[in-house]
Design a protein around this motif. Structure first.
Motif, PDB file in Angstrom:
ATOM      1  N   MET A 118     -28.840  -4.713  -3.183  1.00 48.22           N
ATOM      2  CA  MET A 118     -29.971  -4.634  -2.271  1.00 48.22           C
ATOM      3  C   MET A 118     -29.549  -3.807  -1.066  1.00 48.22           C
ATOM      4  SD  MET A 118     -32.264  -7.694  -0.619  1.00 48.22           S
ATOM      5  CE  MET A 118     -33.837  -7.310   0.161  1.00 48.22           C
ATOM      6  N   ILE A 119     -30.288  -2.739  -0.819  1.00 46.40           N
ATOM      7  CA  ILE A 119     -30.043  -1.898   0.353  1.00 46.40           C
ATOM      8  C   ILE A 119     -31.169  -2.151   1.342  1.00 46.40           C
ATOM      9  CG2 ILE A 119     -29.729   0.438   1.229  1.00 46.40           C
ATOM     10  CD1 ILE A 119     -28.821   1.290  -1.552  1.00 46.40           C
ATOM     11  N   ASP A 125     -22.098  -6.676   2.610  1.00 45.35           N
ATOM     12  CA  ASP A 125     -20.849  -6.168   2.053  1.00 45.35           C
ATOM     13  C   ASP A 125     -20.503  -4.807   2.650  1.00 45.35           C
ATOM     14  OD1 ASP A 125     -20.324  -8.204  -0.259  1.00 45.35           O
ATOM     15  OD2 ASP A 125     -22.432  -7.664  -0.442  1.00 45.35           O
ATOM     16  N   ASP A 126     -21.534  -4.038   3.023  1.00 47.86           N
ATOM     17  CA  ASP A 126     -21.348  -2.744   3.675  1.00 47.86           C
ATOM     18  C   ASP A 126     -22.402  -2.591   4.760  1.00 47.86           C
ATOM     19  OD1 ASP A 126     -19.238  -1.403   1.956  1.00 47.86           O
ATOM     20  OD2 ASP A 126     -20.759  -1.867   0.444  1.00 47.86           O
ATOM     21  N   GLY A 177     -23.114  -9.164  -7.088  1.00 47.22           N
ATOM     22  CA  GLY A 177     -23.964  -8.174  -6.441  1.00 47.22           C
ATOM     23  C   GLY A 177     -23.527  -7.876  -5.016  1.00 47.22           C
ATOM     24  N   HIS A 178     -24.179  -6.880  -4.414  1.00 48.57           N
ATOM     25  CA  HIS A 178     -23.811  -6.437  -3.079  1.00 48.57           C
ATOM     26  C   HIS A 178     -25.051  -6.226  -2.211  1.00 48.57           C
ATOM     27  CE1 HIS A 178     -20.169  -5.383  -5.365  1.00 48.57           C
ATOM     28  NE2 HIS A 178     -19.525  -5.517  -4.222  1.00 48.57           N
ATOM     29  N   LEU A 179     -24.855  -6.449  -0.914  1.00 47.69           N
ATOM     30  CA  LEU A 179     -25.878  -6.156   0.092  1.00 47.69           C
ATOM     31  C   LEU A 179     -25.350  -5.058   0.999  1.00 47.69           C
ATOM     32  CD1 LEU A 179     -28.534  -6.783   1.693  1.00 47.69           C
ATOM     33  CD2 LEU A 179     -27.159  -8.392   3.048  1.00 47.69           C
ATOM     34  N   VAL A 180     -26.160  -4.000   1.171  1.00 47.71           N
ATOM     35  CA  VAL A 180     -25.844  -2.910   2.086  1.00 47.71           C
ATOM     36  C   VAL A 180     -26.920  -2.888   3.165  1.00 47.71           C
ATOM     37  CG1 VAL A 180     -25.518  -0.421   2.356  1.00 47.71           C
ATOM     38  CG2 VAL A 180     -24.773  -1.568   0.244  1.00 47.71           C
TER      39      VAL A 180
END
Length: 764
Positions: A166-167, A215-216, A198-201
């Protein structure tokens, strides 16, 4: 009200959290999360606990107030309603229907009764000078919905429960609980996303509460989002990463998009955005190559100079990477009451620019002009000048640009009436205040936010407390005024048919209409033995009637349509009453191209109005980056709108109304943490405490919205004691996104200086 536990939906933000309210001896004893609510699963934020404060607030008005030579005086409802209708009719008769203006605030969309009754009230007024909080919030999203999908309220939302990436750009769901994305317990859902790998940006000018969990994280210069997004689109084409997936069959004008992005390589946009070209390319690749991914933008990308372009590009990037209408991507709900389909059936899919405002020539959207031009229409003489005004559950003095000028405008009106249960910064200018019942004294169903929920759900709650015998719901107030206005317009009489219609409407109320909508929707009735008998007729209509025939639209809305055969059935008001925790209707699922409402049934990837605005974006790209300090707003989980500041438990603790500024800028302007600073623009100036922090990027300052309770004559004791300063007193009202008409609330340049310097000059 009976003692015990009562289950409801919190109405204080978009998240629709389920609450369990314990009542003892007729009073609220506690407010807790409802663990059995299928949507929020026991989660609540601090605002929900304040439901008790707002209900029991001694400052809440209970009877109509009339301004007299001796101040405010209470009066009875019949007198107040007759007086308001007569004064509005007098202005309309003397100066024309457009001499009346209206403003509807955010709480209206949390109130199905006010939404339903608002339509006949606006029709009875007949004015074209309509405004609302929408143009200070979400117009770019609604415009993109209309231009690309064919319906202004067909909002795609992130399928956060199934995504792997998810950005978030210009969005802070940790504080907002989602916006145009109803998502209770974002923190819990984020943890689930990260636990499955998963990652969150997050991309934002401020290291927000959401960014702190990401995460970023990448800082971005306010107002440059469209350049970043264009750089990502460029990368997709350059590196052959464009893959529309199934959408390739129902999209058009892909070649125009390829041409449009040619002037925006990441290397060219980097200096304006503050994000390295390599990072821009990596963002584009990650979005394209992650199987389940979504790009989501909100207030930071909406309420800025390029809000229209930014929102279009966010949708476009999801489409170009095959993430629209895909599990884990950007998807559409299938709500129990489908206002999108109902509107389309009646020919109301939305419209833009059918007429222009009198003074500045700004476009209407869905019948409303941008709120940034309200003061112009009141202060500027001439035919069509607003001379009377109606506000409904709104406080535009604190929520719209240039609140000081708007105050001056309200002061010169011939007449003003406010439907509101507070004497606030706006309603203090009214001649009459009509206070409706509190939310816990009326039934509740979320018509709007179920259309933007990350899961299909439905929940209804009856009134928790019985209102006083002489109280009026807001829908009753609006219907009574509409009825009186129609009678006055027709010489004091209405025909028998119309008179019976008004009486029936007032007798049945909004819940009966809600029941009809639930029963006739995709999860409704008929079921069982009736279905086999009717199905052949439905199939025949589908086969022989033209695609746009009204009967075909009607059957497609009904539970008989074969598209809904695998959905749960039997939904009605009675069924929801039998399930007080709410009903889970299932996850979001692919729905295109059936859900499209464009004339050719295809997504318009390159609407002309966005292509035309690229000349302005390219001029911005060629210009030298500004050295001005740029102002952005911010949100806190304990605050949503100005009226929540009268709860002690929501405002207690350290003051949140501060100026966030980077240490480098603080040193440059000789500002010290805790001191007062003066913030000024051409609109005005405010004084606000300084908070020095590395959580904002250099060149950016941040002030929260909704504060400024230092005006005389308001009736908020707690809010007055925590007054703060209004960001809208320094936001210019002549700054709008020309594409959508949205107020520019983020990215306006400001001048900041230490207050002590001014004081020294004054003493000298």
């Amino acid at each position: 009200m009976e003692n015990g536990i009562h289950y409801r939906t919190c109405h204080l933000c978009e998240a629709m959290c389920g609450v369990a309210i314990e009542v003892k001896e007729g009073r609220i004893a506690s407010v807790k999360g409802d663990a059995d609510d299928p949507f929020s699963r026991g989660h609540i934020c601090p605002k929900a606990v304040a439901l008790q404060d707002l209900h029991d607030d001694p400052d809440r008005l209970k009877r109509p107030l009339l301004r007299t030579g001796n101040g405010w005086e209470e009066t009875d409802w019949e007198t107040a309603l007759d007086f308001v209708a007569e004064r509005l009719h007098r202005v309309r008769s003397e100066y024309g229907r457009n001499a009346i203006g209206t403003y509807q605030g955010n709480p209206n969309v949390h109130n199905h009764g006010a939404m339903i009754a608002g339509l006949p009230f606006l029709r009875a007024l007949g004015t074209q000078n309509r405004f609302s909080a929408t143009s200070n919030d979400q117009l770019p999203h609604m415009l993109a919905n209309l231009e690309m999908f064919g319906h202004q309220v067909l909002f795609p939302v992130p399928d956060i429960d199934h995504t792997e990436l998810m950005i978030c750009i210009g969005a802070n769901p940790m504080a907002s609980n989602g916006s145009l994305m109803s998502v209770p317990d974002f923190r819990g859902r984020l943890k689930a996303l990260q636990s499955r790998g998963g990652h969150l940006v997050v991309i934002d000018p401020r290291r927000t509460e959401t960014a702190q969990q990401a995460d970023d994280f990448h800082f971005i210069r306010p107002g440059s989002d469209a350049l970043l997004l264009m750089g990502m689109v460029y990368t997709l084409f350059e590196e052959h990463l464009v893959d529309l997936g199934p959408a390739q069959h129902w999209t058009r004008d892909l070649d125009l998009v390829r041409l449009a992005c040619a002037a925006y390589p990441p290397e060219a946009v980097s200096r304006h955005t503050g994000i390295e070209a390599t990072t821009i390319r990596i963002l584009a690749r990650r979005l394209a190559k992650t199987r389940r991914a979504v790009l989501y933008g909100r207030m930071g990308t909406s309420t800025q100079p390029f809000g229209g372009l930014s929102t279009w590009l966010i949708y476009l990037l999801n489409i170009l990477t095959g993430k629209l209408d895909a599990t884990g991507g950007l998807m559409f709900t299938q709500p129990a009451v489908d206002l999108v389909a109902l509107g389309a059936m009646s020919g109301q899919s939305g419209h833009f620019g059918k007429r222009r405002s009198r003074v500045k020539g700004l476009p209407e959207f869905g019948g409303e002009y941008p709120s940034s031009t309200m003061a112009d229409e009141i202060l500027t003489p001439g035919d069509g000048q607003i001379r009377a005004f109606v506000t409904i559950a709104g406080n535009p003095v604190l929520s719209s640009p240039n609140g000081t000028r708007l105050e001056k405008a309200f002061e010169q009106l011939d007449f003003m009436v406010s439907v509101d249960y507070y004497l606030n910064e706006t309603t203090r200018h009214a001649d009459v205040i009509l206070p409706p019942t509190h939310a816990l004294e009326r039934s509740h169903y979320d018509l709007i936010f179920n259309m933007m929920a990350v899961r299909n759900v439905a929940k209804f709650s009856d009134a928790l407390f019985k209102p006083a015998a002489d109280a009026r719901h807001d829908w009753q107030i609006l219907l009574e005024l509409a009825h009186r206005l129609e009678r006055l317009c027709n010489g004091g009489r209405l025909g028998l048919r119309k008179e019976l219609g008004w009486r029936t409407f007032k007798k049945l109320g909004p819940d009966a209409m809600l029941d009809v909508a639930l029963r006739s929707g995709p999860y409704g009735q008929p079921v069982g033995a009736i279905r086999p008998a009717l199905q052949p007729a439905v199939d025949l209509m589908e086969a022989v009637l033209p695609d746009r025939h009204p009967l075909r639209h009607l059957t497609r809305l009904s539970p008989l349509d074969r598209r809904w055969q695998d959905l749960p059935k039997g939904l009605s008001l009675a069924a929801l009453r039998d399930n007080p925790h709410g009903v889970d209707l299932g996850p979001l699922r692919p729905s295109l191209p059936d859900r499209l409402y464009t004339r050719d049934g295809k997504i318009n990837l390159a609407p002309r109005r966005y292509l035309d605005d690229l000349a302005r974006l390219h001029a911005f790209l060629r210009a030298k980056p500004s050295n001005d300090l740029l102002l952005i707003g911010r949100r806190h989980v304990r605050s949503n709108n100005s009226w929540m500041h009268n709860s002690q438990r929501l405002v207690k603790g350290r003051s949140r109304c501060t100026l966030l500024i980077h240490p480098d800028d603080a040193a440059r302007f000789q500002l010290v943490d805790g001191d007062d600073a003066q913030v000024a623009t051409d609109a005005g100036q405010i004084v606000i405490p300084v908070e020095v922090t590395g959580d904002v990027m250099p060149g950016v300052v941040s002030i929260p919205h909704g504060w400024g309770h230092n005006r005389e004559g308001i009736g908020w004791k707690v809010a007055e004691a925590h007054a703060g300063a209004s960001i809208n007193d320094v936001i210019r009202d002549d700054q709008v996104d020309p594409v959508s008409g949205t107020s520019v609330l983020n990215g306006q340049p400001v001048k900041v200086r230490a207050r002590k310097h001014q004081d020294m000059r004054q003493r000298a």
